[in-house]
Design an enzyme around this catalytic site. Structure first.
Site, short mmCIF file in Angstrom:
data_model
loop_
_atom_site.label_atom_id
_atom_site.label_comp_id
_atom_site.label_asym_id
_atom_site.label_seq_id
_atom_site.Cartn_x
_atom_site.Cartn_y
_atom_site.Cartn_z
N ARG A 1 0.88 -1.31 0.23
CA ARG A 1 -0.61 0.00 0.03
C ARG A 1 0.76 1.52 0.38
NH1 ARG A 1 -3.24 -0.47 5.03
NH2 ARG A 1 -4.54 1.59 4.38
N GLY B 1 2.42 -15.20 7.59
CA GLY B 1 2.16 -14.87 8.61
C GLY B 1 2.88 -14.19 9.82
N TYR C 1 7.47 -3.92 16.02
CA TYR C 1 7.00 -4.11 14.41
C TYR C 1 7.77 -3.10 13.88
CZ TYR C 1 3.45 -7.42 15.63
OH TYR C 1 2.42 -8.48 15.82
N ASP D 1 7.89 -1.17 12.08
CA ASP D 1 6.39 -0.14 10.78
C ASP D 1 6.00 0.65 11.74
OD1 ASP D 1 4.57 -1.94 11.09
OD2 ASP D 1 4.01 -1.65 9.69
N GLU E 1 -8.66 -11.35 14.98
CA GLU E 1 -8.38 -10.99 14.20
C GLU E 1 -9.60 -10.57 12.87
OE1 GLU E 1 -6.39 -9.98 12.45
OE2 GLU E 1 -4.13 -11.37 13.52
N ASN F 1 -6.37 -4.75 18.96
CA ASN F 1 -5.27 -5.83 19.26
C ASN F 1 -3.90 -4.84 18.90
OD1 ASN F 1 -2.80 -7.17 19.76
ND2 ASN F 1 -3.40 -8.20 18.11
N ASN G 1 39.41 21.97 -1.77
CA ASN G 1 39.51 20.42 -0.72
C ASN G 1 39.85 19.38 -1.76
OD1 ASN G 1 36.62 21.34 -0.44
ND2 ASN G 1 36.42 19.70 1.16
N ARG H 1 48.05 37.08 -6.28
CA ARG H 1 47.28 37.41 -7.31
C ARG H 1 47.74 37.92 -8.01
NH1 ARG H 1 44.78 41.66 -2.50
NH2 ARG H 1 45.93 42.53 -2.48
#
Length: 444
Positions: A15, A80, A103, A105, A152, A167, A366, A420
């Site tokens: 997603r 799962g 988790y 995420d 679930e 949950n 540099n 210079r």
């Protein structure tokens, strides 16, 4: 016996509409997996195991960068969450104590919440939150604080879906008991997957105790879409700004300041409008960061001033009372106490001595196209405007360079260096040249 943490980070995150693994998308300048690893630190774990899958090599590289002591294991088939946790079995051989499942995420779990889970009076603890009955989260079925089972959303009936205790997925239990019970989990459900959520009911059937720890829903925010990523960034920034204000930092326009996960700002520092902190920045007490400045990998000492419109890149070290001004860039450089680099200059791979003044338009040259070289300028030196310091080069204490000089050789302490071309004047030629050019333009 100690704590062990298993972080699930194998999902594709379709997603997100991205070729990048979901846990590598960033909030506050750090990938989501780094947030999870940081949360795990609160438990002082003996072992941290990260379960990878989609874009495993890239995720494992990020884990190695942010937590080199962690172990990565791969879930080659995504069957799962219960199956994912079992992939850590080998890495947990002989482990004793509690295992926590987090988790990759879910970046906002607080240390206090994890500590409450660790102290919960039960064999297993699950983290839940009160949510909208329309939300498609799994439901916690409880009797008081005793967890009976997790259902679930796909498998829940209307009565169960009407419940509001959701949950989070975060779980804690005896490490070996958890692995043993997960071996018994089946996949006879709507998704055909091995659910971690089956574990509490199995535990209860074996006479083990289960408990619900509650937290605010904001802690459990999971990130599955770009919109949720943006909301997570906004939530982090709001929290970081509030914490800065509470600890004595002045934010002139708080909503315009952006912090990284590891930004540290001392009391009585002042941050003006539209300042961005990338990773690795420390600003000490009493420093001032002026508007439209960008800092990353930098240390700003007490009393220093940065900006406006300054950029500090990794390795920038500003000592006390240093002034770095508008449109100045500093990279991998130490600027000693009281030195000034106030205008339109680049200081990279350099050491600038105390009380030295760097004139406008100065550049440390540099890079030769292959290697980086260092410039060293001593104390109380004066570098004239538009000086090119071609590294490697050393300019001694109290030395001076003339404006417009190209310095290619060392300058001894106290010397004046001019590099210079001699100025030549051609009488009347300027007017004649311009008249000729205007005539050509008129002809069109």
């Amino acid at each position: 016996m100690g704590n062990h943490v298993i972080i699930l980070a194998a999902g594709q995150g379709s997603r997100m509409a991205s070729d990048t693994a979901k846990v590598l998308h960033e909030v506050a300048g750090f990938p989501l997996i780094a947030h999870a690893l940081r949360a795990a630190e609160a438990l002082a774990p003996e072992r941290v195991i990260v379960v990878t899958g989609h874009e495993a090599a890239a995720v494992e590289a990020a884990v190695a960068e942010h937590a080199p002591e962690a172990t990565c294991v791969r879930q080659t088939e995504q069957l799962g969450t219960g199956h994912a946790v079992l992939q850590a079995e080998g890495a947990l051989a002989g482990a004793e104590g509690q295992a926590f499942v987090l988790y990759g995420d879910t970046p906002f779990i607080r240390a206090e919440t994890l500590e409450a889970m660790a102290e919960a009076p039960a064999d297993f603890a699950v983290l839940g939150f009160e949510g909208d009955p329309a939300a498609r989260y799994g439901r916690l079925v409880t009797s008081g604080d005793v967890l009976e089972r997790i259902v679930e959303w796909k498998d829940a009936d209307e009565t169960t879906r009407a419940g509001t205790l959701m949950n989070s997925g975060v779980l804690r239990g005896d490490v070996q008991a958890m692995l043993q019970l997960l071996r018994e989990v089946g996949n006879d459900n709507a998704a055909g997957e091995y659910y971690l959520t089956d574990l509490p009911a199995l535990a209860a059937s074996r006479g083990l105790t289960t408990h619900v720890v509650r937290c605010d829903e904001a802690e459990t925010l999971g990130i599955n879409t770009r919109a949720e990523l943006a909301r997570a960034e906004a939530a982090f920034q709001a929290r970081a700004r509030a914490e800065a204000l509470e600890t004595g930092v002045t934010l002139v326009a708080p909503d315009t300041v952006h912090f990284a996960l590891d930004t540290h700002i001392g009391r009585d520092a002042l941050i003006e409008q539209h300042v961005v902190f990338g990773p690795g920045v420390t600003v000490e007490s009493g420093a001032r960061i002026r508007a439209f400045s960008h800092l990353e990998g930098a240390h700003v000492s007490r009393g220093a001033t940065v900006g406006p419109y300054a950029r500090l890149r990794p390795g920038a070290e500003l000592s006390e009372d240093v002034h770095v001004g508008n449109f100045v860039e500093v990279k991998n450089a130490l600027i000693a106490e009281g030195a000034k680099v106030n205008h339109l200059s680049y200081i990279g791979d350099a050491d600038i001595g105390e009380r030295t003044n760097i004139g406008a338009g100065t550049i440390t040259c540099n890079y030769d196209g292959v290697f980086k070289h260092r410039t060293v300028v001593g104390a109380r030196a004066f570098i004239g405007s538009n000086t090119m310091l071609v590294a490697p080069v050393n300019v001694g204490d109290e030395a001076v360079t003339g404006s417009g000089s190209v310095i290619t050789a060392d300058v001894a302490a106290g010397d004046l260096a001019l590099g210079r071309a001699r100025q030549v004047a051609k009488p009347g030629l300027g007017r004649k040249m311009m008249e000729r050019l205007r005539a050509l333009k008129a002809k069109g």
